[in-house]
Each structure stands twice: as C-alpha cells, then as structure tokens.
Design an enzyme around this catalytic site. Structure first.
Site, PDB file in Angstrom:
ATOM      1  N   LEU A   1       0.811  -1.292   0.453  1.00  0.00           N
ATOM      2  CA  LEU A   1      -0.087  -0.338  -0.015  1.00  0.00           C
ATOM      3  C   LEU A   1       1.116   1.197  -0.116  1.00  0.00           C
ATOM      4  O   LEU A   1       0.590   1.930   0.835  1.00  0.00           O
ATOM      5  CB  LEU A   1      -1.006   0.159   1.380  1.00  0.00           C
ATOM      6  CG  LEU A   1      -2.159  -0.759   1.383  1.00  0.00           C
ATOM      7  CD1 LEU A   1      -3.205  -0.509   2.218  1.00  0.00           C
ATOM      8  CD2 LEU A   1      -3.512  -1.235  -0.353  1.00  0.00           C
ATOM      9  N   CYS A   2       1.423   1.379  -0.557  1.00  0.00           N
ATOM     10  CA  CYS A   2       2.628   2.270  -1.129  1.00  0.00           C
ATOM     11  C   CYS A   2       2.649   3.092  -2.317  1.00  0.00           C
ATOM     12  O   CYS A   2       4.040   3.234  -2.450  1.00  0.00           O
ATOM     13  CB  CYS A   2       3.408   2.184   0.301  1.00  0.00           C
ATOM     14  SG  CYS A   2       4.777   0.731  -0.216  1.00  0.00           S
TER      15      CYS A   2
END
Lengths: 141, 284
Positions: free
Chosen positions: B87-88
């Site tokens: 999630l980056c």
C-alpha cells in the site's frame, strides 16, 4: 585564555555533541588518549568506555561510547561513535542469522524462531554496558 | 425500493474504506516527518566518514584496502532495500524494475549475482535470482545494529573474492511527491575528487594502519547502507501518503456518484408508490 579545540561526536543515528572544548579524553583501544589543541593527526579505534571533555563554557561532561573511531587533527577532534556494543562474535552471529533466514525461505521453511539468539545478543550487550557504567560510577566516587 | 437499499449499503462500505485510507494517509504523513528528521540526523556521520576516507586515500600509501581496488567482474553483489509493507503506490515496483534491469545487464555478460535484501517485499520478488542474506521487519526507526549482519555477509563475500563488485539499490527521497529508484556502486569505492586537499599529511595510526583502515571502511559502508535504509523509510511513508490521499479522493468521488444514483432510485420508488395509491383510489 587557554586554547580550544573543536570536538564533534557523531553516531550513525545522530549528532551527540559539537562544540569547542579545552581538552578531550577518549578510550582508545591502546589506552586512554588525552587530546589537547595542536595534537598531531591521529586515527584510532575506540573501545567501549567513557569519553570526557571540558567544554569552553560549562562544566566537564562525559558521554558513554560503545566503540567507534576517533580522528584527530590539530584543531578538530571527530569521534565516530558506535551506538551499540559491537563485538566480532556478535557481528558474526548476525551475519549467520541473515544467511539462515535466506536459506530457510529458499527451502520453503518458515523462518525458525530466532528470538532466543537475538535476546541473548541483546543481553550480552546490556551486560557489557552495565559493567561499564558500574566501573565509571566507581571511579567517580 | 430494493435498489435503493443495496446502494445505501454500498455507500456505507465505501465510507468505511475512505475512513481507513484517510487515517492511513495521516499516519503516513506524520511518520514521514519523523523519518525525514532521522534522515537528516544521519548525515553528519556519513560526511565526517567521507572526510576521513578521503584523507586516508590521499595520505596512506603502503597499504591499499581491497575495497579500493578494481577487479575483473565475475560475480556481482546487490543490496536491495525494499519496504516491509505494501500500500505504498509504485515505490517497490519501480525499484525492483530498476534493480532487475541492472541484474539482467550483468547476466547477459554471463556474470552471476548474489543478492542481499532488506524488507519482506524484496525478499519475495528476488527469491529466484539468488538471495544470500535477508532481513525484514526493521520497523519505522531502523537501528544500525539490525543491519550489520546482512551487510557483513556481503562484505565477507567481497573480501573472500566471491563477488567483485557491490551495488546498493534504494529509493532516493527527493521530496514528498518524488522518489527515485537508484543503483549506486558501493565497492570498489568510487574515488571522490580531492582537488581541494593541496597539502599532504598522514595520520598516526594506532595500533596500525591496516587495522584502522579496515574498521573505517567497514563502518563507512555500513553508514551508507544505514542512510539508504532510513531514506527508504521516508520514501515509503511519502509514497504511502500520496497513494492513500488519491484513494481517499477516489472514494469521495464514488460516494458522490452513488449518492446521486441513490436519490434517483428513491424518487422513482416514491413516484411509483403515489401512482399506485392514486390508481387504487380511482378503482374504488
């Protein structure tokens, strides 16, 4: 007016001290080193111990260094301090652990619980630090 | 009225998602600030180290450290720094692409590679390229002590002649919007320009030159890797913040659109009910 020498104490994580001092005393591997202004250029590893200095304004102070390197130039002293106690066998253990992790993952195994070893390494480091602090406080008294 | 109810549940679930992404965005923003401070704090050490090394390189003549000598390249090592969590955005993917390009270039010349990885994302990706050491779960405030083991594996490999070159692959933190994947050569040390130093003098080495230089070199490489790891944390947080911000924005748009659909469905249901009642009254 006495002469002063610039002292910088830095560790990989942060800057610990920076300023003008009259004298510095560092725990070199070959023995205690007293450094005054206009000292010859010197470079030496440090052993864990106490680093004492007398700042330009204020009282004498000390820092605990757990090893590192001291670099001396006539008007600048730089201490590159280690934050953790580094013993060769501990480094070795960490290296083996890193390898083992890769091998385990490669073999499809879950990385085995390595907590015990890490805890032991931490314990050893803590013990060394406690001994050092005790010695320092004994010397003070 | 059946349609309206379903839409309502959908809106609710998107609202919950938005709350989560919003929270993650704010957490990442505050963590990024701290990571940036940590990044700045590591600089003095590396700068001082660099000064000492350039003095040694100029003064010391009788002993040359292996890290400063070029060798024929038969096998190269990589230290790849990735994140532990996803999630980056495209942070890891871009980094891995850059690393793979470099690895494939060597493979085409029949040069083998050894890889050391920080972070669990990289470990999964590079498994089949030959990982020799890995370390994951460093947390938001990595400690140098957690890195030394993995670095030592690569340094030992170089000293024993297993690898002839060592690269570091990391994300350079340019600003909170931009992070750039980079491959830098760690060993042999790329000689810095030392034109500033005009006069020559050498240190007194205590206990002897070899021992001191070995230690300095090891610490120097470690500090470079540590710096890269800290920088990568800042990059991770910045990238996550941006990714979560756009996710929150998208969720907001989706909620808005669904709300319109819901209103229409609701109105249609009311109209239908009225016309049914009117028709019923007329029949009586």
């Amino acid at each position: 007016m006495a002469m002063t020498i610039r002292l910088d104490v830095v560790s990989a994580e942060k800057k610990l001290f920076s300023g003008m001092v009259y004298e510095v005393s560092v725990p070199g591997v070959m023995g205690e080193l007293g450094i005054y202004p206009r000292h010859a250029q010197l470079i030496s590893p440090l052993r864990p111990g106490e680093l004492r200095y007398k700042p330009e304004n204020g009282d004498a102070a000390s820092l605990f260094v757990s090893g590192g390197i001291v670099e001396v130039q006539p008007y600048v002293v730089t201490v590159l301090a280690d934050t953790a106690i580094r013993a060769d066998d501990l480094d070795e253990k960490a290296a083996i652990e890193a390898k083992k992790r890769a091998e385990d993952a490669l073999a499809g195994k879950d990385p085995e619980d390595l907590n015990y070893e890490t805890l032991q390494a931490e314990l050893e480091a803590a013990k060394a630090q406690i001994e050092m602090l005790q010695r320092i406080s004994k010397n003070r008294r | 009225m059946a349609g309206a109810k379903e839409i309502k549940t959908q809106i609710k679930s998107i609202k919950n998602t938005k709350k989560i992404t919003k929270a993650m965005e704010m957490v990442a923003a505050s963590k990024m600030r701290r990571a940036q401070e940590r990044m700045i704090a590591t600089r003095p050490y590396a700068e001082k180290m660099q000064q000492v090394i350039s003095h040694i390189a100029n003064g010391q003549l009788e002993y040359r450290h292996p890290f400063t000598q070029e060798r024929d390249v038969k096998r190269v090592g990589y230290i790849i720094i990735s994140t532990d969590r996803g999630l980056c955005g495209g942070l890891n993917v871009n980094l891995f692409k850059t690393a793979l390009q470099s690895i494939i270039k060597w493979k085409e010349q029949n040069v083998e590679v050894d890889i050391a990885v920080f972070g669990s994302k990289g470990a999964n990706t590079f498994r089949r390229y030959g990982i020799v050491a890995e370390k994951a779960h460093l947390g938001d405030a990595p400690q140098l002590a957690d890195l030394v083991g993995t670095i030592k594996v690569m340094l030992d490999a170089y000293e024993s002649g297993r690898i002839d070159r060592l690269y570091l692959v990391e994300n350079e933190f340019i600003n909170s919007m931009t992070q750039k994947p980079q491959v830098t050569q760690l060993i042999p040390l790329v000689a810095a320009d030392d034109k500033d130093i005009k006069y020559h003098w050498d240190y007194l080495y205590e206990p002897d030159a070899k021992e001191v230089i070995d230690l300095v070199m090891q610490r120097y490489i470690e500090s470079l890797v540590y710096q890269a790891v800290v920088e990568n944390v800042a990059s991770e947080m910045a990238s996550r913040m941006v990714a979560m911000k756009s996710a929150s924005d998208n969720a907001g748009n989706l909620i808005h659109e669904l709300q319109l659909v819901y209103n229409k469905a609701r109105q249609a249901a009311i109209t239908q009910e009225i016309s049914e009642i009117v028709a019923g009254a007329a029949a009586v």
